[in-house]
Design a protein around this motif. Structure first.
Motif, PDB file in Angstrom:
ATOM      1  N   ASP A 284       5.571   3.299   4.110  1.00  0.00           N
ATOM      2  CA  ASP A 284       4.685   2.182   4.172  1.00  0.00           C
ATOM      3  C   ASP A 284       3.339   2.674   3.461  1.00  0.00           C
ATOM      4  OD1 ASP A 284       6.486   0.802   5.798  1.00  0.00           O
ATOM      5  OD2 ASP A 284       5.508   1.447   7.784  1.00  0.00           O
ATOM      6  N   GLN A 285       2.955   1.934   2.629  1.00  0.00           N
ATOM      7  CA  GLN A 285       1.670   2.247   1.813  1.00  0.00           C
ATOM      8  C   GLN A 285       0.888   1.206   1.429  1.00  0.00           C
ATOM      9  OE1 GLN A 285       2.936   4.771  -1.302  1.00  0.00           O
ATOM     10  NE2 GLN A 285       3.465   3.091  -2.841  1.00  0.00           N
ATOM     11  N   ALA A 286      -0.434   1.500   1.058  1.00  0.00           N
ATOM     12  CA  ALA A 286      -1.322   0.455   0.817  1.00  0.00           C
ATOM     13  C   ALA A 286      -0.920   0.162  -0.695  1.00  0.00           C
ATOM     14  CB  ALA A 286      -2.947   0.961   0.569  1.00  0.00           C
ATOM     15  N   PRO A 287      -1.170  -1.341  -0.951  1.00  0.00           N
ATOM     16  CA  PRO A 287      -0.993  -1.751  -2.509  1.00  0.00           C
ATOM     17  C   PRO A 287      -2.033  -1.362  -3.436  1.00  0.00           C
ATOM     18  CG  PRO A 287      -1.969  -3.260  -1.319  1.00  0.00           C
ATOM     19  CD  PRO A 287      -1.782  -2.317  -0.380  1.00  0.00           C
ATOM     20  N   THR A 288      -1.943  -1.274  -4.457  1.00  0.00           N
ATOM     21  CA  THR A 288      -3.123  -1.273  -5.636  1.00  0.00           C
ATOM     22  C   THR A 288      -3.858  -2.663  -5.743  1.00  0.00           C
ATOM     23  OG1 THR A 288      -1.730  -1.756  -7.658  1.00  0.00           O
ATOM     24  CG2 THR A 288      -1.816   0.702  -6.942  1.00  0.00           C
ATOM     25  N   LYS A 289      -5.011  -2.439  -6.180  1.00  0.00           N
ATOM     26  CA  LYS A 289      -5.928  -3.714  -6.211  1.00  0.00           C
ATOM     27  C   LYS A 289      -6.879  -3.961  -7.382  1.00  0.00           C
ATOM     28  CE  LYS A 289      -9.053  -6.788  -3.667  1.00  0.00           C
ATOM     29  NZ  LYS A 289     -10.145  -6.261  -4.524  1.00  0.00           N
ATOM     30  N   VAL A 290      -6.891  -4.764  -8.048  1.00  0.00           N
ATOM     31  CA  VAL A 290      -7.974  -4.733  -9.020  1.00  0.00           C
ATOM     32  C   VAL A 290      -8.182  -6.244  -9.035  1.00  0.00           C
ATOM     33  CG1 VAL A 290      -6.993  -2.979 -10.779  1.00  0.00           C
ATOM     34  CG2 VAL A 290      -6.406  -5.249 -11.080  1.00  0.00           C
ATOM     35  N   ASP A 291      -9.806  -6.694  -9.407  1.00  0.00           N
ATOM     36  CA  ASP A 291     -10.074  -7.808  -9.781  1.00  0.00           C
ATOM     37  C   ASP A 291     -10.070  -8.352 -11.092  1.00  0.00           C
ATOM     38  OD1 ASP A 291     -10.772  -8.132  -7.109  1.00  0.00           O
ATOM     39  OD2 ASP A 291     -12.877  -7.182  -7.385  1.00  0.00           O
ATOM     40  N   TYR A 292      -9.636  -9.336 -11.647  1.00  0.00           N
ATOM     41  CA  TYR A 292      -9.312  -9.853 -12.883  1.00  0.00           C
ATOM     42  C   TYR A 292      -9.833 -11.429 -12.918  1.00  0.00           C
ATOM     43  CZ  TYR A 292      -7.551 -10.590 -17.581  1.00  0.00           C
ATOM     44  OH  TYR A 292      -7.156 -10.440 -18.812  1.00  0.00           O
ATOM     45  N   ARG A 293     -10.737 -11.714 -13.797  1.00  0.00           N
ATOM     46  CA  ARG A 293     -11.237 -13.138 -13.981  1.00  0.00           C
ATOM     47  C   ARG A 293     -11.509 -13.775 -12.533  1.00  0.00           C
ATOM     48  NH1 ARG A 293     -11.574 -11.229 -18.806  1.00  0.00           N
ATOM     49  NH2 ARG A 293     -10.114 -11.425 -20.066  1.00  0.00           N
ATOM     50  N   GLY A 294     -11.897 -13.145 -11.602  1.00  0.00           N
ATOM     51  CA  GLY A 294     -12.111 -13.563 -10.151  1.00  0.00           C
ATOM     52  C   GLY A 294     -10.921 -13.783  -9.274  1.00  0.00           C
ATOM     53  N   LEU A 295      -9.963 -13.190  -9.808  1.00  0.00           N
ATOM     54  CA  LEU A 295      -8.746 -13.058  -9.155  1.00  0.00           C
ATOM     55  C   LEU A 295      -8.394 -11.849  -8.568  1.00  0.00           C
ATOM     56  CD1 LEU A 295      -6.566 -15.229 -11.503  1.00  0.00           C
ATOM     57  CD2 LEU A 295      -7.750 -16.190  -9.452  1.00  0.00           C
ATOM     58  N   GLU A 296      -7.733 -11.611  -7.340  1.00  0.00           N
ATOM     59  CA  GLU A 296      -7.226 -10.335  -6.887  1.00  0.00           C
ATOM     60  C   GLU A 296      -5.661  -9.986  -7.327  1.00  0.00           C
ATOM     61  OE1 GLU A 296      -9.555  -9.381  -2.751  1.00  0.00           O
ATOM     62  OE2 GLU A 296      -8.273 -11.441  -2.775  1.00  0.00           O
ATOM     63  N   VAL A 297      -5.758  -9.111  -7.931  1.00  0.00           N
ATOM     64  CA  VAL A 297      -4.254  -8.750  -8.467  1.00  0.00           C
ATOM     65  C   VAL A 297      -3.829  -7.404  -7.587  1.00  0.00           C
ATOM     66  CG1 VAL A 297      -2.700  -8.019 -10.147  1.00  0.00           C
ATOM     67  CG2 VAL A 297      -4.684  -9.665 -10.710  1.00  0.00           C
ATOM     68  N   PHE A 298      -2.673  -7.543  -6.766  1.00  0.00           N
ATOM     69  CA  PHE A 298      -2.198  -6.591  -5.903  1.00  0.00           C
ATOM     70  C   PHE A 298      -0.737  -6.209  -6.504  1.00  0.00           C
ATOM     71  CE2 PHE A 298      -4.691  -8.820  -3.037  1.00  0.00           C
ATOM     72  CZ  PHE A 298      -5.568  -7.893  -2.355  1.00  0.00           C
ATOM     73  N   GLY A 299      -0.541  -4.919  -6.549  1.00  0.00           N
ATOM     74  CA  GLY A 299       0.903  -4.298  -7.113  1.00  0.00           C
ATOM     75  C   GLY A 299       1.245  -3.024  -6.532  1.00  0.00           C
ATOM     76  N   MET A 300       1.954  -2.210  -6.778  1.00  0.00           N
ATOM     77  CA  MET A 300       2.766  -1.204  -6.086  1.00  0.00           C
ATOM     78  C   MET A 300       2.150   0.040  -6.605  1.00  0.00           C
ATOM     79  SD  MET A 300       5.008  -1.211  -4.105  1.00  0.00           S
ATOM     80  CE  MET A 300       5.140   0.237  -2.985  1.00  0.00           C
ATOM     81  N   ALA A 301       1.606   0.901  -5.563  1.00  0.00           N
ATOM     82  CA  ALA A 301       1.178   2.162  -5.934  1.00  0.00           C
ATOM     83  C   ALA A 301       2.162   3.252  -6.197  1.00  0.00           C
ATOM     84  CB  ALA A 301       0.241   2.592  -4.574  1.00  0.00           C
ATOM     85  N   PRO A 302       1.747   4.194  -6.846  1.00  0.00           N
ATOM     86  CA  PRO A 302       2.728   5.516  -6.958  1.00  0.00           C
ATOM     87  C   PRO A 302       3.755   5.718  -5.615  1.00  0.00           C
ATOM     88  CG  PRO A 302       0.818   5.869  -7.978  1.00  0.00           C
ATOM     89  CD  PRO A 302       0.675   4.568  -6.986  1.00  0.00           C
ATOM     90  N   SER A 303       4.971   5.978  -5.755  1.00  0.00           N
ATOM     91  CA  SER A 303       5.626   6.310  -6.956  1.00  0.00           C
ATOM     92  C   SER A 303       5.827   5.554  -7.975  1.00  0.00           C
ATOM     93  CB  SER A 303       7.091   6.975  -6.369  1.00  0.00           C
ATOM     94  OG  SER A 303       7.778   5.913  -5.655  1.00  0.00           O
ATOM     95  N   SER A 304       5.697   4.379  -7.783  1.00  0.00           N
ATOM     96  CA  SER A 304       5.905   3.317  -8.971  1.00  0.00           C
ATOM     97  C   SER A 304       4.531   3.508  -9.750  1.00  0.00           C
ATOM     98  CB  SER A 304       5.873   1.751  -8.552  1.00  0.00           C
ATOM     99  OG  SER A 304       5.758   0.839  -9.789  1.00  0.00           O
ATOM    100  N   SER A 305       4.694   3.251 -11.113  1.00  0.00           N
ATOM    101  CA  SER A 305       3.629   3.468 -12.201  1.00  0.00           C
ATOM    102  C   SER A 305       3.068   1.837 -12.531  1.00  0.00           C
ATOM    103  CB  SER A 305       3.933   4.009 -13.487  1.00  0.00           C
ATOM    104  OG  SER A 305       5.155   3.344 -14.087  1.00  0.00           O
ATOM    105  N   GLY A 306       3.889   0.827 -11.810  1.00  0.00           N
ATOM    106  CA  GLY A 306       3.359  -0.557 -12.161  1.00  0.00           C
ATOM    107  C   GLY A 306       2.270  -0.949 -11.613  1.00  0.00           C
ATOM    108  N   GLY A 307       1.872  -0.754 -10.440  1.00  0.00           N
ATOM    109  CA  GLY A 307       0.345  -1.406 -10.014  1.00  0.00           C
ATOM    110  C   GLY A 307      -0.691  -0.637 -10.710  1.00  0.00           C
TER     111      GLY A 307
END
Length: 607
Positions: A284-307
């Motif tokens: 269980d782990q926290a997602p990655t998060k970035v703000d883009y054009r006023g939106l919050e984009v959540f992704g998968m943290a390592p071991s995935s390189s996707g987020g």
């Protein structure tokens, strides 16, 4: 939220649903779901997968009161029947979840792990001292098999957020395995592409090469062994997978593969043991998060390189107004931002249990602004570009550094993704895989499922400086990138894709198409794709090269058509997504043609 992001509506045809899919009624009483629809709009819940039976299973669960997590597990298990070359309980994946009650995004890392006794030179042929050829030798082997994480992921997701038991969620898949599924052109083509590999194992050829050939289009494949395996898990839980007779069968298939007497493939044995299975745990782990054009984009943290890689690329692009650009300029920026992010992926990304991964830096907007300094708006950089300095950055342009060697990437295309939402607003974005099309090629005898070849995602040759080097117990780096986008704290998009290392660029390009370039979600998915992974040439679909190649060549980009020994189809990705409208509607959107097209469904279609 950006004013450029305009919700796209689409009318949906009436959908045929599989009634009573979570009951134990006789499977023969229910029609098979074979018709696919790429876009569906409505309310009450939505699903997008590559397969109509899997989508119908999810909708049936939602119709009977199950939530998005229940439906996602039901769909994933059904994909293990109908899309067995892409996913199943012999593999792993990443589960991203938005909880409507709390507004929180959470993740489960169900990635496969290297066995505890796996040597660092496992991919070196002891007879020659050279690396095993990647295909078909290395991928068709026991040595490529990692400890599967999919069953544990399903159990964990249901325990945390589901309303059904694992046994209830598996019922649609048990029915599908018992009554069989109809072979389409894609399935037959994938079987033929892997005929030599499948023929190397008695258990695999018996199931998928009946009479020595791929099943004919329109025929039905039943998998009673998998039905019994699922029934075992439904009765006894995942303890039956990670311990006991089934675990012994998995370990034996890896250590002593069921090799056919007449195969000429070497089939190196593997190291996975029953202890490795007993010791496996999801994270269980926290997602990655970035703000883009006023939106919050959540992704998968390592071991995935996707987020991290998508997040960094978006942080780079945040410094440019793509919507105001004309001609190919916006795509030029997308390609260059991707190359920069991939340079950092190769330098820094690995399993954080073994490598100090600078996740917070890679997703820091300030770091992205500094990396944007290396993006020339008028000219493509010479590739490969150098990675950034994660130890010293301030958003200002640094001095140029030497470029690294090109990253060798053998991550394969065969994965699957599903997006699910329910009436309460819970959302799942789930990517799962067995790696190669057909995984390791090994069907566990009498158990009905293929084992993964995920360990080939490690670098072939051990290098102490390589964050993706082979180490016992380690998760190999992945590009799987399930993504959830929020606007004002509410779901706006859920998306993801298969495609190996092109997963990242597929999701990234779709976001750029939708958020910046004004395309509707179906248009953003259908648009021709190009993938720049810090290589001398951009990999692109032939249609992309035909329509946009000339304009981008003026920026200095060079292209090579997609389709090679690892990705024989001239396609990049197969994205499955859901968009949430301000009026409460949901638009499920799947690929219209790639991989034979996907299946989008909603619980209550719009009239």
């Amino acid at each position: 939220m950006s004013r450029r992001f305009i919700h796209a509506s689409a009318c949906a045809a009436a959908l045929t649903l599989v009634a009573g899919a979570i009951t134990a009624a006789p499977a023969v009483a229910e029609p098979r779901q074979t018709e696919k629809q790429a876009t569906a709009t409505g309310t009450g819940g939505a699903v997008s997968t590559v397969d109509a039976e899997a989508s119908a299973a999810a909708i049936a669960v939602l119709r009977k009161g199950g939530n998005a997590v229940d439906a996602a597990v039901a769909a994933a298990a059904t994909l293990g029947v109908t899309e067995p070359y892409s996913a199943g309980i012999g593999g792993g994946g990443y589960f991203l979840y938005y909880d409507a009650a709390s507004g929180k995004v959470s993740t489960i890392d169900g990635r496969e792990t290297a066995p505890a006794t796996m040597p660092t030179d496992a991919f070196i042929d002891p007879e020659t001292g050279e690396p095993y050829p990647f295909t078909p030798e290395l991928v068709t082997s026991g040595v490529s098999v990692g400890v599967p994480g999919t069953a544990a992921t399903w159990q964990r997701a249901l325990e945390k957020w589901g309303s059904l038991s694992l046994g209830q969620a598996l019922q649609p898949a048990i029915k599908a395995a018992t009554r069989g599924f109809v072979v389409d052109e894609t399935f037959r083509e994938q079987t033929l592409d892997n005929k030599e590999r499948f023929a190397a194992f008695d258990s695999t050829s018996e199931l998928y090469l009946p009479g020595g050939d791929a099943p004919e289009v329109g025929s039905t494949i039943k998998n009673p062994d998998l039905a019994r395996t699922y029934t075992l898990l439904a009765r006894d839980g995942i303890e039956a997978f990670y311990n006991g007779a089934l675990a012994e069968d998995i370990a034996e298939a890896v250590q002593a593969p069921p090799i056919s007497d007449d195969t000429e493939l070497p089939v190196p044995f593997g190291h996975l043991s029953t202890q490795d299975l007993a010791d496996y745990a999801v994270i269980d782990q926290a997602p990655t998060k970035v703000d883009y054009r006023g939106l919050e984009v959540f992704g998968m943290a390592p071991s995935s390189s996707g987020g991290t890689t998508i997040g960094e690329a978006l942080n780079i692009l945040e410094n440019y107004d793509l919507s105001a650009m004309e001609g190919p300029a916006a795509i030029h920026h997308y390609l260059e931002a991707s190359a920069l992010a991939y340079a950092d992926r190769g330098k820094y990304l690995g399993d954080p249990a073994f490598v100090d991964v600078p996740t917070s830096t890679l997703t820091d907007a300030l770091f992205g602004a500094e990396r944007a300094c290396a993006l020339d708006p008028e000219q493509a950089a010479t590739k490969p570009v150098a990675p950034g300095d994660v130890t010293d950055y301030d958003g200002l342009c640094p001095a140029a550094t030497a470029a690294p060697a090109v990253e060798t990437d053998t991550e394969n295309i065969s994965t699957t993704h599903l997006s699910v939402a329910d009436a309460q607003g819970n959302v799942v974005s789930y990517t799962l895989t067995i790696e190669q099309t057909g995984g390791s090629g090994i069907v566990v005898p009498d158990r009905g499922f293929l084992l993964n070849n995920e360990l080939t995602d490690f670098s072939t040759v051990y290098d102490p400086a390589d964050p993706n080097r082979i180490e016992p117990g380690k998760r190999p780096r992945s590009s799987m990138a399930p993504t959830i986008v929020l606007s004002d704290g509410k779901p706006l998009l859920a998306l993801g894709s298969p495609g190996g290392s092109t997963i990242i660029t597929t999701v990234l390009q779709t976001l750029v198409n939708r958020v910046d370039l004004g395309m509707s979600l179906p248009e953003a998915i259908a648009a021709p794709r190009a993938s720049q992974r810090n290589s001398a040439k951009v990999t692109a679909e032939p249609e992309f090269i035909e329509s946009q190649g000339a304009g981008l060549e003026a920026f200095g980009h060079e292209f090579v058509a997609s389709g090679d020994s690892f990705t024989p189809q001239a396609e990049i990705g197969a994205l499955e997504a859901i968009e949430f409208g301000p009026d409460g509607s949901m638009t499920a959107a799947a690929e219209p043609t790639r991989r034979g097209g996907g299946s989008a469904m909603v619980l209550k279609p719009a009239r």
